[in-house]
Write an enzyme that holds these catalytic residues in place. Sequence first.
Site, PDB file in Angstrom:
ATOM      1  N   ASN A  12       0.845  -1.202   0.000  1.00 36.24           N
ATOM      2  CA  ASN A  12       0.000   0.000   0.000  1.00 36.24           C
ATOM      3  C   ASN A  12       0.869   1.236   0.000  1.00 36.24           C
ATOM      4  O   ASN A  12       1.963   1.221   0.578  1.00 36.24           O
ATOM      5  CB  ASN A  12      -0.842   0.089   1.290  1.00 36.24           C
ATOM      6  CG  ASN A  12      -1.737  -1.107   1.494  1.00 36.24           C
ATOM      7  OD1 ASN A  12      -2.304  -1.646   0.562  1.00 36.24           O
ATOM      8  ND2 ASN A  12      -1.856  -1.531   2.750  1.00 36.24           N
ATOM      9  N   LYS A  41       1.262  -4.407   4.827  1.00 33.98           N
ATOM     10  CA  LYS A  41       1.858  -5.384   5.750  1.00 33.98           C
ATOM     11  C   LYS A  41       2.759  -6.384   5.022  1.00 33.98           C
ATOM     12  O   LYS A  41       3.817  -6.765   5.537  1.00 33.98           O
ATOM     13  CB  LYS A  41       0.763  -6.104   6.527  1.00 33.98           C
ATOM     14  CG  LYS A  41       0.012  -5.154   7.451  1.00 33.98           C
ATOM     15  CD  LYS A  41      -0.991  -5.857   8.320  1.00 33.98           C
ATOM     16  CE  LYS A  41      -1.933  -4.859   8.977  1.00 33.98           C
ATOM     17  NZ  LYS A  41      -1.263  -3.814   9.756  1.00 33.98           N
ATOM     18  N   GLY A 217       3.609  -5.271  22.238  1.00 34.28           N
ATOM     19  CA  GLY A 217       4.081  -3.893  22.133  1.00 34.28           C
ATOM     20  C   GLY A 217       5.256  -3.625  23.051  1.00 34.28           C
ATOM     21  O   GLY A 217       6.229  -4.380  23.088  1.00 34.28           O
ATOM     22  N   ALA A 218       5.151  -2.547  23.821  1.00 34.14           N
ATOM     23  CA  ALA A 218       6.258  -2.128  24.691  1.00 34.14           C
ATOM     24  C   ALA A 218       6.554  -3.145  25.786  1.00 34.14           C
ATOM     25  O   ALA A 218       7.608  -3.082  26.434  1.00 34.14           O
ATOM     26  CB  ALA A 218       5.933  -0.778  25.308  1.00 34.14           C
ATOM     27  N   ARG A 219       5.626  -4.105  25.997  1.00 34.78           N
ATOM     28  CA  ARG A 219       5.867  -5.127  27.034  1.00 34.78           C
ATOM     29  C   ARG A 219       6.687  -6.301  26.513  1.00 34.78           C
ATOM     30  O   ARG A 219       7.192  -7.095  27.292  1.00 34.78           O
ATOM     31  CB  ARG A 219       4.528  -5.634  27.583  1.00 34.78           C
ATOM     32  CG  ARG A 219       3.862  -4.611  28.523  1.00 34.78           C
ATOM     33  CD  ARG A 219       2.517  -5.097  28.988  1.00 34.78           C
ATOM     34  NE  ARG A 219       1.562  -5.066  27.906  1.00 34.78           N
ATOM     35  CZ  ARG A 219       0.710  -6.045  27.603  1.00 34.78           C
ATOM     36  NH1 ARG A 219       0.695  -7.149  28.319  1.00 34.78           N
ATOM     37  NH2 ARG A 219      -0.131  -5.921  26.594  1.00 34.78           N
ATOM     38  N   ASP A 248       5.310  -5.439  11.752  1.00 31.42           N
ATOM     39  CA  ASP A 248       5.889  -5.998  10.523  1.00 31.42           C
ATOM     40  C   ASP A 248       7.399  -6.197  10.692  1.00 31.42           C
ATOM     41  O   ASP A 248       7.948  -7.199  10.228  1.00 31.42           O
ATOM     42  CB  ASP A 248       5.612  -5.066   9.337  1.00 31.42           C
ATOM     43  CG  ASP A 248       4.122  -4.882   9.104  1.00 31.42           C
ATOM     44  OD1 ASP A 248       3.360  -5.836   9.354  1.00 31.42           O
ATOM     45  OD2 ASP A 248       3.718  -3.780   8.694  1.00 31.42           O
TER      46      ASP A 248
HETATM   47  O1  RIB Z   1       1.385  -2.681   9.463  1.00 33.63           O
HETATM   48  C1  RIB Z   1       1.455  -1.379   8.964  1.00 33.63           C
HETATM   49  C2  RIB Z   1       0.826  -1.312   7.608  1.00 33.63           C
HETATM   50  O2  RIB Z   1      -0.564  -1.574   7.724  1.00 33.63           O
HETATM   51  C3  RIB Z   1       0.907   0.025   6.929  1.00 33.63           C
HETATM   52  O3  RIB Z   1       2.074   0.188   6.188  1.00 33.63           O
HETATM   53  C4  RIB Z   1      -0.370   0.073   6.115  1.00 33.63           C
HETATM   54  O4  RIB Z   1      -0.163   0.082   4.732  1.00 33.63           O
HETATM   55  C5  RIB Z   1      -1.195  -1.136   6.545  1.00 33.63           C
HETATM   56  O5  RIB Z   1      -1.116  -2.158   5.649  1.00 33.63           O
END
Ligand code: RIB
EC number: 2.7.1.15
Length: 312
Positions: A12, A41, A217-219, A248
């Site tokens: 995206n 993603k 996350g931060a944990r 990601d």
């Molecule tokens: O995980 C982050 C991503 O989620 C973004 O880059 C956005 O494009 C969505 O796909």
Amino acid sequence: MSARVAVVGSSNLDLVVTAPQLPRPGETVLGENFRTVPGGKGANQAVAAARAGAACDFVGAVGDDEFGTRLRASLVEAGVDVRGLRTIPGPSGVALIAVDRDAENFIVVAPGANGALTQLDADDRATIAAADVLLLQLEVPLEVVIQAADWARAEGTTVVLNAAPAAVLPPVLLDLVDVLVVNEHEAAVVAGIRSDDPPVLLDALLELVPRVVLTQGARGAAYADRSGLRLTVPAPRIDAVDTTASGDAFTGALAVGWVERGGATTEDTVTASLRWACAAGAACAQRAGASTALPERPAIDALYDATYRGTP
Ligand code: RIB
């Protein structure tokens, strides 16, 4: 062992606005900066794996618009093999993203060309067969996710599914997953339960898949598998700027670390793989944007060493 990773997923163009706070439904807030950043993603996880040191192939689709040209170029620049990237008439995928001063975000995706990736071909199968790990997410049609996972299973390639965005998944897909990577919200949706208690979520998910990585996350992250191994790792302490694509970065690095540690099945190797993935996620959160923030291997190693060196 150096890793070969295949990703079948989305790309995206992210349209990103920073704002003092995220709007509530029906509310307008005055934002600050606007910029466009390659994301998605699937593409993020491909770039994350490549920057973490893997040979990486990306199978996906972009539109025949300016955004598509930019998305393709961004993957090539990161060293990702894009022979499996189709250009489809119509618009590319787009994500509208707002990021607040606490580094939190909201994201809305218009799939565009990603939605047209409904069928894989013999070349894609060869790409999946050649990989150690197939990385999947849920921003392309479910039928193609299932087809990719099915071929990976048949070819002996490990299937890592990052179930994001959160969705209820059919047993035909869950039965093909080797490692499920989810945050707590995604875990509850996939498990079909109302709980935010990590042990409860892990127990429920182990009924569905053999190994689960729960990102927190931060944990940090938690891990459980059907052999009875369970562990947690803390995340590095950092000042987060933007958490977009941190998941990601985590997932891409996890795939690489997993392969490099021989499939990561012992307590030591799973711990090291999760720590390295947490370091990648944290390094990503220190910078703004999606693909722009995904860390190179030396940055992951540096944060890993600074955080965990000397820790058993
Ligand atoms: O995980 C982050 C991503 O989620 C973004 O880059 C956005 O494009 C969505 O796909």
